[in-house]
Write a protein that holds these residues in place. Structure first.
Motif, PDB file in Angstrom:
ATOM      1  N   UNK A  87       0.798  -1.194   0.023  1.00 23.46           N
ATOM      2  CA  UNK A  87      -0.021   0.008  -0.133  1.00 23.46           C
ATOM      3  C   UNK A  87       0.911   1.337  -0.097  1.00 23.46           C
ATOM      4  N   UNK A  88       2.035   1.150   0.755  1.00 19.68           N
ATOM      5  CA  UNK A  88       2.753   2.190   0.768  1.00 19.68           C
ATOM      6  C   UNK A  88       3.325   2.764  -0.780  1.00 19.68           C
ATOM      7  N   UNK A  89       3.875   1.487  -1.143  1.00 17.15           N
ATOM      8  CA  UNK A  89       4.474   1.405  -2.583  1.00 17.15           C
ATOM      9  C   UNK A  89       3.438   1.987  -3.512  1.00 17.15           C
ATOM     10  N   UNK A  90       2.290   1.693  -3.600  1.00 16.21           N
ATOM     11  CA  UNK A  90       1.159   2.175  -4.211  1.00 16.21           C
ATOM     12  C   UNK A  90       0.924   3.619  -4.033  1.00 16.21           C
ATOM     13  N   UNK A  91       0.909   4.028  -2.922  1.00 13.23           N
ATOM     14  CA  UNK A  91       0.681   5.480  -2.619  1.00 13.23           C
ATOM     15  C   UNK A  91       1.825   6.584  -2.959  1.00 13.23           C
ATOM     16  N   UNK A  92       2.963   5.780  -2.999  1.00 15.57           N
ATOM     17  CA  UNK A  92       4.084   6.573  -3.639  1.00 15.57           C
ATOM     18  C   UNK A  92       4.396   6.605  -5.231  1.00 15.57           C
TER      19      UNK A  92
END
Length: 203
Positions: A87-92
């Motif tokens: 999710x962090x990667x997706x949000x970045x």
């Protein structure tokens, strides 16, 4: 509504408007009057809250960043660390219109940080926060045995660098890079280090 609540609501409206206007026209072309009109407030009220456009820009970046952080922290402890990290990667990455707007703000900040000391400090501070989000997900996964032990700082730095690189290509709508391909490539790079399956997790 109490005065404090009205003041907070006005600041939030101004900051949201500033994010939209800066993303649309760029920092160099922005005028305080443009933000005031977009927010539906007077220029005098805007200057009451933000003395200069530089301060407004810094607050707008922090505001945009905090919104993303709030979303990432939601139910983070109730899902596997791999999902949190995905999710962090997706949000970045510029994965939706709001995140594309955030990316435009980041790109404005990068350019300013090369020439302006305060913008440089802000950029470093925001990257520190991103690093912390990634590192905490890695640390939790290692602690639960979901991830293999690794150099948390080095892996966090690698993930951020990969997201920056692929994010720029996505913002440019490079036909060689799709969102799915970018996420898959980032995960494949780190999967061996983390000892996880190479497929990007279902988020």
């Amino acid at each position: 509504m109490a005065k404090a609540e009205r003041t907070l609501e006005t600041r939030e409206r101004i900051l949201s408007a500033a994010c939209e206007v800066i993303a649309e026209v760029g920092f160099e072309k922005i005028r305080m009057r443009m933000v005031a009109e977009h927010a539906g407030v007077s220029t005098a009220l805007l200057h009451y809250h933000f003395e200069t456009r530089e301060k407004l820009f810094a607050e707008a970046m922090t505001h945009s960043f905090a919104q993303t952080g709030t979303e990432l922290e939601r139910d983070a402890d109730s899902v596997p660390a791999s999902v949190t990290l995905a999710r962090i990667i997706h949000s970045m990455l510029p994965t939706d219109p709001e995140l594309r707007q955030d990316w435009k703000l980041w790109q404005e900040l990068w350019v300013r940080a090369l020439r302006d000391k305060s913008a440089h400090h802000l950029t470093v501070d925001l990257y520190d926060q991103l690093h912390t989000w990634v590192a905490e997900a890695l640390r939790r996964g290692i602690g639960t045995g979901e991830f293999a032990d690794c150099d948390i700082d080095a892996t966090s730095t690698l993930i951020l660098a990969l997201c920056d690189g692929f994010g720029i290509r996505l913002m440019l709508e490079d036909p060689r890079v799709t969102l799915d391909a970018a996420q898959a490539a980032i995960w494949q790079v780190i999967a061996g280090t983390l000892g996880t399956p190479p497929a990007f997790p279902d988020i």
